[in-house]
Design a protein around this motif. Structure first.
Motif, PDB file in Angstrom:
ATOM      1  N   HIS A 116      -6.385  40.758   3.644  1.00  0.00           N
ATOM      2  CA  HIS A 116      -6.804  41.190   2.312  1.00  0.00           C
ATOM      3  C   HIS A 116      -7.572  40.130   1.524  1.00  0.00           C
ATOM      4  N   TRP A 117      -7.355  38.850   1.821  1.00  0.00           N
ATOM      5  CA  TRP A 117      -7.987  37.808   1.001  1.00  0.00           C
ATOM      6  C   TRP A 117      -8.751  36.764   1.818  1.00  0.00           C
ATOM      7  N   LEU A 118      -8.138  36.252   2.863  1.00  0.00           N
ATOM      8  CA  LEU A 118      -8.769  35.157   3.590  1.00  0.00           C
ATOM      9  C   LEU A 118      -9.980  35.617   4.398  1.00  0.00           C
ATOM     10  N   ALA A 119      -9.872  36.775   5.055  1.00  0.00           N
ATOM     11  CA  ALA A 119     -11.014  37.281   5.822  1.00  0.00           C
ATOM     12  C   ALA A 119     -12.210  37.588   4.918  1.00  0.00           C
ATOM     13  N   PRO A 120     -12.008  38.249   3.760  1.00  0.00           N
ATOM     14  CA  PRO A 120     -13.148  38.425   2.851  1.00  0.00           C
ATOM     15  C   PRO A 120     -13.723  37.096   2.369  1.00  0.00           C
ATOM     16  N   LEU A 121     -12.842  36.125   2.089  1.00  0.00           N
ATOM     17  CA  LEU A 121     -13.325  34.798   1.689  1.00  0.00           C
ATOM     18  C   LEU A 121     -14.143  34.165   2.800  1.00  0.00           C
ATOM     19  N   LEU A 122     -13.684  34.331   4.024  1.00  0.00           N
ATOM     20  CA  LEU A 122     -14.417  33.814   5.170  1.00  0.00           C
ATOM     21  C   LEU A 122     -15.821  34.415   5.230  1.00  0.00           C
ATOM     22  N   GLY A 123     -15.906  35.727   5.026  1.00  0.00           N
ATOM     23  CA  GLY A 123     -17.204  36.387   5.043  1.00  0.00           C
ATOM     24  C   GLY A 123     -18.135  35.873   3.953  1.00  0.00           C
ATOM     25  N   VAL A 124     -17.585  35.650   2.762  1.00  0.00           N
ATOM     26  CA  VAL A 124     -18.392  35.129   1.652  1.00  0.00           C
ATOM     27  C   VAL A 124     -18.927  33.737   1.990  1.00  0.00           C
ATOM     28  N   LEU A 125     -18.069  32.871   2.524  1.00  0.00           N
ATOM     29  CA  LEU A 125     -18.492  31.518   2.873  1.00  0.00           C
ATOM     30  C   LEU A 125     -19.558  31.537   3.963  1.00  0.00           C
ATOM     31  N   GLN A 126     -19.372  32.403   4.949  1.00  0.00           N
ATOM     32  CA  GLN A 126     -20.362  32.495   6.022  1.00  0.00           C
ATOM     33  C   GLN A 126     -21.708  33.000   5.503  1.00  0.00           C
ATOM     34  N   ARG A 127     -21.672  33.931   4.583  1.00  0.00           N
ATOM     35  CA  ARG A 127     -22.908  34.519   4.065  1.00  0.00           C
ATOM     36  C   ARG A 127     -23.596  33.612   3.044  1.00  0.00           C
ATOM     37  N   ASP A 128     -22.808  33.045   2.122  1.00  0.00           N
ATOM     38  CA  ASP A 128     -23.403  32.316   1.004  1.00  0.00           C
ATOM     39  C   ASP A 128     -23.622  30.833   1.294  1.00  0.00           C
ATOM     40  N   VAL A 129     -22.730  30.234   2.075  1.00  0.00           N
ATOM     41  CA  VAL A 129     -22.855  28.807   2.383  1.00  0.00           C
ATOM     42  C   VAL A 129     -23.560  28.595   3.718  1.00  0.00           C
ATOM     43  N   GLY A 130     -23.268  29.480   4.672  1.00  0.00           N
ATOM     44  CA  GLY A 130     -23.905  29.376   5.981  1.00  0.00           C
ATOM     45  C   GLY A 130     -22.918  29.052   7.081  1.00  0.00           C
ATOM     46  N   ASP A 131     -23.261  29.462   8.284  1.00  0.00           N
ATOM     47  CA  ASP A 131     -22.419  29.225   9.460  1.00  0.00           C
ATOM     48  C   ASP A 131     -23.274  29.500  10.685  1.00  0.00           C
ATOM     49  N   PHE A 132     -22.746  29.139  11.863  1.00  0.00           N
ATOM     50  CA  PHE A 132     -23.507  29.415  13.078  1.00  0.00           C
ATOM     51  C   PHE A 132     -23.098  30.735  13.734  1.00  0.00           C
ATOM     52  N   VAL A 133     -22.229  31.501  13.068  1.00  0.00           N
ATOM     53  CA  VAL A 133     -21.905  32.862  13.517  1.00  0.00           C
ATOM     54  C   VAL A 133     -22.193  33.818  12.364  1.00  0.00           C
ATOM     55  N   PRO A 134     -22.558  35.066  12.648  1.00  0.00           N
ATOM     56  CA  PRO A 134     -22.857  36.024  11.577  1.00  0.00           C
ATOM     57  C   PRO A 134     -21.616  36.343  10.746  1.00  0.00           C
ATOM     58  N   PRO A 135     -21.780  36.592   9.469  1.00  0.00           N
ATOM     59  CA  PRO A 135     -20.639  36.954   8.602  1.00  0.00           C
ATOM     60  C   PRO A 135     -19.916  38.195   9.112  1.00  0.00           C
ATOM     61  N   GLY A 136     -18.586  38.136   9.089  1.00  0.00           N
ATOM     62  CA  GLY A 136     -17.779  39.288   9.470  1.00  0.00           C
ATOM     63  C   GLY A 136     -17.786  39.635  10.938  1.00  0.00           C
ATOM     64  N   SER A 137     -18.235  38.707  11.790  1.00  0.00           N
ATOM     65  CA  SER A 137     -18.384  39.029  13.209  1.00  0.00           C
ATOM     66  C   SER A 137     -17.205  38.588  14.072  1.00  0.00           C
ATOM     67  N   VAL A 138     -16.290  37.784  13.523  1.00  0.00           N
ATOM     68  CA  VAL A 138     -15.248  37.174  14.360  1.00  0.00           C
ATOM     69  C   VAL A 138     -14.329  38.220  14.978  1.00  0.00           C
ATOM     70  N   LEU A 139     -13.670  39.032  14.142  1.00  0.00           N
ATOM     71  CA  LEU A 139     -12.717  40.009  14.666  1.00  0.00           C
ATOM     72  C   LEU A 139     -13.383  41.082  15.522  1.00  0.00           C
ATOM     73  N   PRO A 140     -14.505  41.674  15.104  1.00  0.00           N
ATOM     74  CA  PRO A 140     -15.150  42.663  15.979  1.00  0.00           C
ATOM     75  C   PRO A 140     -15.553  42.092  17.338  1.00  0.00           C
ATOM     76  N   THR A 141     -15.972  40.822  17.356  1.00  0.00           N
ATOM     77  CA  THR A 141     -16.407  40.214  18.616  1.00  0.00           C
ATOM     78  C   THR A 141     -15.241  39.984  19.563  1.00  0.00           C
ATOM     79  N   VAL A 142     -14.174  39.350  19.062  1.00  0.00           N
ATOM     80  CA  VAL A 142     -13.053  39.019  19.948  1.00  0.00           C
ATOM     81  C   VAL A 142     -12.244  40.244  20.343  1.00  0.00           C
ATOM     82  N   SER A 143     -12.332  41.315  19.532  1.00  0.00           N
ATOM     83  CA  SER A 143     -11.556  42.520  19.857  1.00  0.00           C
ATOM     84  C   SER A 143     -12.418  43.593  20.517  1.00  0.00           C
TER      85      SER A 143
END
Length: 240
Positions: free
Chosen positions: A108-135
């Motif tokens: 409810h909180w950490l995963a959305p925060l993760l998505g915000v950080l990936q989208r707004d700050v940047g990362d080497f994986v697309p925002p919101g892709s972790v759980l769909p990819t591994v599952s």
């Protein structure tokens, strides 16, 4: 927390074991990339094909870590005997409750925060892709995330490594070191996922070990967290 008797140095093979997970994961990714390149796959599609093998990589790395743990038989037996099992029932209940709370916080909180950080700050994986990819392969995801990960990772990071590191560096530094390596194991999820896993999950699991002086508590927490995460992934796929 009572300080353990000081030892001269942390065995080199323990450092190697702690580093083995991230290195094995990297070798799997590099090996898969080389294989697809040799098969003539277009460079632009190699990353997509490698991403599709993340679940297989998880299973492979965890099995390899389990086999490497067999080389530390005395420490593994110590982690799962004596005081560690004296209050196994209550430790399991406490750990499971902490794991469920952490799972709810993550969804409810950490995963959305993760998505915000990936989208707004940047990362080497697309925002919101972790759980769909591994599952993406739900059966293998269950084996990796619910069956193997709690047992192998808690035995390694909390049961075997933490007491040895605490004897050399003290509990606070030992917790920090295990959180660092535990986070590094999850580097394929991106920078922010690695930090989130290492600091929040790794810190809580280490805290449970220090509090209960038993690997049972962090194992139960890890199992509960991953089981709820699996159920959430299944629900997102329409399986629940």
């Amino acid at each position: 927390m009572k300080r353990l008797p000081a030892c001269a140095a942390v065995p080199l093979r323990l450092w190697a074991l702690l580093a083995a997970g991230p290195v094995l994961f990297l070798l799997f990714i590099v090996g898969a990339s080389v294989f697809f390149n040799a098969q003539g796959v277009a460079p632009g599609l190699i990353g997509q094909k490698v991403s599709g093998l993340v679940t297989e990589a998880l299973v492979t790395v965890l099995v390899c870590l389990g086999l490497l743990l067999a080389l530390h038989g005395a420490q593994v037996r110590a982690a799962w005997s004596g005081r560690a099992l004296e209050k196994a029932g209550s430790s399991a209940v406490v750990g499971a409750l902490v794991g469920v709370v952490l799972a709810i916080a993550y969804i409810h909180w950490l995963a959305p925060l993760l998505g915000v950080l990936q989208r707004d700050v940047g990362d080497f994986v697309p925002p919101g892709s972790v759980l769909p990819t591994v599952s993406s392969q739900i059966g293998l995801f269950f084996v990796a995330n619910v069956v193997l990960a709690p047992l192998v990772e808690e035995t390694l990071y909390r049961g075997v490594a933490l007491p040895v590191l605490a004897a050399r560096f003290g509990w606070a530094r030992a917790v920090a070191i295990t959180c660092l390596f535990f986070g590094a194991l999850h580097w394929a999820g991106g920078v922010w996922y690695m930090l989130l896993t290492g600091l929040v999950a790794g810190g809580l699991f280490a805290g449970l070990f220090c509090w209960r002086r038993s690997v049972v508590a962090p194992l139960a927490a890890h199992l509960a967290l991953n089981a709820v995460e699996f159920a959430h992934a299944l629900q997102l796929r329409g399986g629940l």
